[in-house]
Design a protein around this motif. Structure first.
Motif, PDB file in Angstrom:
ATOM      1  N   ARG A   1       7.417 -35.039 -35.035  1.00 25.49           N
ATOM      2  CA  ARG A   1       6.566 -34.045 -34.386  1.00 25.49           C
ATOM      3  C   ARG A   1       6.421 -32.834 -35.302  1.00 25.49           C
ATOM      4  O   ARG A   1       7.386 -32.437 -35.965  1.00 25.49           O
ATOM      5  N   VAL A   2       5.234 -32.256 -35.321  1.00 25.96           N
ATOM      6  CA  VAL A   2       5.001 -31.018 -36.054  1.00 25.96           C
ATOM      7  C   VAL A   2       4.277 -30.043 -35.135  1.00 25.96           C
ATOM      8  O   VAL A   2       3.644 -30.441 -34.149  1.00 25.96           O
ATOM      9  N   TRP A   3       4.377 -28.767 -35.460  1.00 26.56           N
ATOM     10  CA  TRP A   3       3.636 -27.754 -34.725  1.00 26.56           C
ATOM     11  C   TRP A   3       2.251 -27.624 -35.358  1.00 26.56           C
ATOM     12  O   TRP A   3       2.131 -27.369 -36.554  1.00 26.56           O
ATOM     13  N   ASP A   4       1.230 -27.827 -34.553  1.00 23.66           N
ATOM     14  CA  ASP A   4      -0.153 -27.777 -35.037  1.00 23.66           C
ATOM     15  C   ASP A   4      -0.752 -26.429 -34.645  1.00 23.66           C
ATOM     16  O   ASP A   4      -1.073 -26.199 -33.466  1.00 23.66           O
ATOM     17  N   ASP A   5      -0.893 -25.544 -35.602  1.00 23.73           N
ATOM     18  CA  ASP A   5      -1.442 -24.208 -35.328  1.00 23.73           C
ATOM     19  C   ASP A   5      -2.850 -24.274 -34.754  1.00 23.73           C
ATOM     20  O   ASP A   5      -3.256 -23.407 -33.971  1.00 23.73           O
ATOM     21  N   ALA A   6      -3.600 -25.289 -35.121  1.00 21.44           N
ATOM     22  CA  ALA A   6      -4.987 -25.383 -34.678  1.00 21.44           C
ATOM     23  C   ALA A   6      -5.098 -25.557 -33.166  1.00 21.44           C
ATOM     24  O   ALA A   6      -6.097 -25.134 -32.552  1.00 21.44           O
ATOM     25  N   VAL A   7      -4.084 -26.182 -32.553  1.00 26.37           N
ATOM     26  CA  VAL A   7      -4.111 -26.406 -31.100  1.00 26.37           C
ATOM     27  C   VAL A   7      -3.008 -25.630 -30.388  1.00 26.37           C
ATOM     28  O   VAL A   7      -2.874 -25.703 -29.171  1.00 26.37           O
ATOM     29  N   GLY A   8      -2.204 -24.905 -31.154  1.00 24.42           N
ATOM     30  CA  GLY A   8      -1.159 -24.081 -30.564  1.00 24.42           C
ATOM     31  C   GLY A   8      -0.087 -24.867 -29.852  1.00 24.42           C
ATOM     32  O   GLY A   8       0.446 -24.424 -28.821  1.00 24.42           O
ATOM     33  N   GLY A   9       0.231 -26.040 -30.393  1.00 30.17           N
ATOM     34  CA  GLY A   9       1.234 -26.863 -29.729  1.00 30.17           C
ATOM     35  C   GLY A   9       1.729 -27.994 -30.611  1.00 30.17           C
ATOM     36  O   GLY A   9       1.298 -28.158 -31.753  1.00 30.17           O
ATOM     37  N   PRO A  10       2.653 -28.814 -30.063  1.00 34.69           N
ATOM     38  CA  PRO A  10       3.258 -29.906 -30.834  1.00 34.69           C
ATOM     39  C   PRO A  10       2.356 -31.138 -30.889  1.00 34.69           C
ATOM     40  O   PRO A  10       1.626 -31.428 -29.938  1.00 34.69           O
ATOM     41  N   THR A  11       2.437 -31.845 -32.003  1.00 32.24           N
ATOM     42  CA  THR A  11       1.652 -33.060 -32.182  1.00 32.24           C
ATOM     43  C   THR A  11       2.532 -34.155 -32.775  1.00 32.24           C
ATOM     44  O   THR A  11       3.208 -33.921 -33.775  1.00 32.24           O
ATOM     45  N   PRO A  12       2.542 -35.340 -32.176  1.00 33.55           N
ATOM     46  CA  PRO A  12       3.293 -36.457 -32.757  1.00 33.55           C
ATOM     47  C   PRO A  12       2.594 -36.978 -34.000  1.00 33.55           C
ATOM     48  O   PRO A  12       1.357 -37.044 -34.048  1.00 33.55           O
ATOM     49  N   VAL A  13       3.379 -37.336 -35.005  1.00 38.10           N
ATOM     50  CA  VAL A  13       2.800 -37.808 -36.265  1.00 38.10           C
ATOM     51  C   VAL A  13       3.571 -39.019 -36.772  1.00 38.10           C
ATOM     52  O   VAL A  13       4.725 -39.246 -36.413  1.00 38.10           O
ATOM     53  N   ALA A  14       2.905 -39.776 -37.635  1.00 41.48           N
ATOM     54  CA  ALA A  14       3.547 -40.821 -38.428  1.00 41.48           C
ATOM     55  C   ALA A  14       3.450 -40.405 -39.890  1.00 41.48           C
ATOM     56  O   ALA A  14       2.483 -39.752 -40.298  1.00 41.48           O
ATOM     57  N   ILE A  15       4.454 -40.773 -40.683  1.00 43.61           N
ATOM     58  CA  ILE A  15       4.437 -40.478 -42.116  1.00 43.61           C
ATOM     59  C   ILE A  15       3.934 -41.717 -42.851  1.00 43.61           C
ATOM     60  O   ILE A  15       4.530 -42.792 -42.760  1.00 43.61           O
ATOM     61  N   ARG A  16       2.818 -41.544 -43.547  1.00 47.06           N
ATOM     62  CA  ARG A  16       2.227 -42.665 -44.279  1.00 47.06           C
ATOM     63  C   ARG A  16       1.804 -42.169 -45.655  1.00 47.06           C
ATOM     64  O   ARG A  16       0.989 -41.249 -45.758  1.00 47.06           O
TER      65      ARG A  16
ATOM     66  N   GLU B   1       1.879 -38.557 -46.160  1.00 45.89           N
ATOM     67  CA  GLU B   1       0.962 -37.752 -45.361  1.00 45.89           C
ATOM     68  C   GLU B   1       1.310 -37.891 -43.878  1.00 45.89           C
ATOM     69  O   GLU B   1       1.837 -38.919 -43.446  1.00 45.89           O
ATOM     70  N   MET B   2       0.998 -36.836 -43.112  1.00 44.15           N
ATOM     71  CA  MET B   2       1.300 -36.817 -41.690  1.00 44.15           C
ATOM     72  C   MET B   2       0.049 -37.174 -40.900  1.00 44.15           C
ATOM     73  O   MET B   2      -0.925 -36.413 -40.879  1.00 44.15           O
ATOM     74  N   VAL B   3       0.085 -38.345 -40.247  1.00 39.04           N
ATOM     75  CA  VAL B   3      -1.063 -38.854 -39.495  1.00 39.04           C
ATOM     76  C   VAL B   3      -0.894 -38.477 -38.023  1.00 39.04           C
ATOM     77  O   VAL B   3       0.119 -38.804 -37.394  1.00 39.04           O
ATOM     78  N   ASN B   4      -1.879 -37.811 -37.454  1.00 38.17           N
ATOM     79  CA  ASN B   4      -1.867 -37.400 -36.055  1.00 38.17           C
ATOM     80  C   ASN B   4      -1.894 -38.644 -35.154  1.00 38.17           C
ATOM     81  O   ASN B   4      -2.779 -39.494 -35.274  1.00 38.17           O
ATOM     82  N   LEU B   5      -0.908 -38.734 -34.231  1.00 39.96           N
ATOM     83  CA  LEU B   5      -0.826 -39.883 -33.323  1.00 39.96           C
ATOM     84  C   LEU B   5      -1.196 -39.532 -31.891  1.00 39.96           C
ATOM     85  O   LEU B   5      -1.033 -40.358 -30.985  1.00 39.96           O
ATOM     86  N   SER B   6      -1.708 -38.323 -31.650  1.00 35.90           N
ATOM     87  CA  SER B   6      -1.929 -37.897 -30.275  1.00 35.90           C
ATOM     88  C   SER B   6      -2.987 -38.729 -29.554  1.00 35.90           C
ATOM     89  O   SER B   6      -3.055 -38.713 -28.317  1.00 35.90           O
ATOM     90  N   HIS B   7      -3.831 -39.474 -30.306  1.00 34.99           N
ATOM     91  CA  HIS B   7      -4.801 -40.345 -29.653  1.00 34.99           C
ATOM     92  C   HIS B   7      -4.118 -41.573 -29.047  1.00 34.99           C
ATOM     93  O   HIS B   7      -4.688 -42.227 -28.158  1.00 34.99           O
TER      94      HIS B   7
END
Length: 380
Positions: A22-37, A40-46
């Motif tokens: 998880r990383v803090w995403d300033d663009a949405v003001g909250g936490p976002t789950p990610v995968a490391i590939r 690079e950090m890939v957004n998994l919130s979808h």
């Protein structure tokens, strides 16, 4: 003094690892789950808005093939441009105690010293000579363990800590509330009124609601030895304080390349470097654990305990730092500014700096804030 920079954030075989966090995403003001590939950090919130739901419902294959936006690279983390959060969110954070012989001895020492570090040295010599060897070889809950218990009771050396070290029932407690754990690079806290405390480096298993063990990461179960030594009933004050639980950097999911057997065989290194020039570095093996990780998971989640959002389970500390730091014979305690690294080749490196709990950044983003944030982002 900086800790050796040659040890990276990611596992040494990261190109073959399924890593989520998880990383803090300033663009949405909250936490976002990610995968490391590919670093690079890939957004998994979808896939799902929380790490708990992703681990509950998504396979490693789905995570590997996810095509979300890129939120940055690992280099951005190490440079401070991206804030890494603890890689769990809704999961309950549980912990096991005295699952290694060395930690069992140290808990008994704390108890007999009544929280006084100055009394620990002679007690340590006495107990090591008396039971150190047997504790390292006896199997918890076995007939041999029962015989050892009876002998120690007769000799007046029995302890509540030895009961959970070699008896049939493991010590399992709640380490921290959901969302309270800090991640890589953040401060960890010790109480200002503690004068005997230490890091507790541990491997942390990540489990779903059905007690399936999905993967592992690293953790620091920061402990106040003087508080718990005065009374085991002070465990809450010794263990659960602001920023007293660190987890990370990422969860490594099990696959053909990394299994529970790799956890059982893992080496873990603790390194502490102080601003006063103090340096401590030790490496120990998970092979010394007295209870199998599967048994600890089974004792945590059973018919008597359910965790519908899954749970993280600290497996117990392999370390009890006793190297003298300030006063001869009084062993180790933290100084403000200590940099703590916990690393294992297949799991990466967890790095934190020590501060007083009341001076660490306030924890304000709780479950209600998370739900509001996810709703505003259209993820609920």
């Amino acid at each position: 003094m900086a800790v050796d920079e040659n040890y990276g954030l990611l596992p040494t075989d990261c190109e073959n690892a399924v890593l989520v966090g998880r990383v803090w995403d300033d663009a949405v003001g909250g936490p976002t789950p990610v995968a490391i590939r590919n670093s690079e950090m890939v957004n998994l919130s979808h896939l799902a808005p929380t790490m708990s739901e992703i681990l509950e419902n998504c396979s490693a294959t789905e995570i590997l093939s996810a095509n979300g936006p890129i939120l940055g690279s690992v280099r951005d983390i190490e440079g401070g441009a991206v804030r890494v959060l603890a890689p769990v969110d809704l999961q309950c954070i549980k912990a096991c105690g005295v699952t290694f012989a060395v930690s069992a001895l140290e808990r008994v020492i704390e108890e007999r010293a009544m929280g006084d570090p100055g009394a620990s040295r002679e007690i340590r010599k006495e107990l090591e000579a008396l039971i150190g060897g047997e504790l390292r070889t006896v199997k918890a809950g076995s007939e041999a363990a029962l015989c050892l218990k009876e002998r120690l009771q007769i000799d007046g050396y029995w302890s509540q800590y030895l009961e959970v070290a070699i008896g049939p029932d493991a010590e399992v407690f709640t380490k921290a509330p959901c969302l309270a754990a800090v991640g890589w690079g953040e401060e960890v806290g010790v109480r200002a009124d503690s004068n005997w405390n230490n890091p507790e480096p541990e491997v942390v298993l990540i489990c779903d609601s059905r007690a399936n063990i999905l993967g592992a990461t690293l953790g620091n179960d920061v402990n106040l030895r003087d508080f718990e030594g005065r009374s085991a009933l002070l465990l809450g004050k010794a263990k659960d304080n602001n920023a007293s639980c660190a987890i990370g950097p990422f969860i490594r999911l099990f696959d053909d390349q990394f299994t529970l057997d790799d956890v059982r065989d893992a080496d873990v290194t603790l390194e502490v470097v102080g601003e006063d020039g103090f340096r401590l570095c030790e490496t120990v093996s998970m092979r010394e654990i007295t209870r199998d990780p599967k048994d600890l998971v089974a004792q945590t989640c059973s018919g008597d305990h359910h965790y519908p959002d899954g749970f993280a389970l600290f497996l117990g500390t392999l370390f009890a730092p006793v190297q003298d730091r300030d006063v001869r014979g009084q062993g180790f305690t933290h100084h403000l500014g200590d940099e703590v690294q916990i690393r294992s080749p297949r799991l990466g490196t967890l790095r934190n700096r020590v501060n007083h709990s009341h001076l660490t950044p306030p924890w304000t983003f709780g479950l209600a804030a998370l739900m509001r944030n996810l709703a505003n982002r259209g993820l609920l």
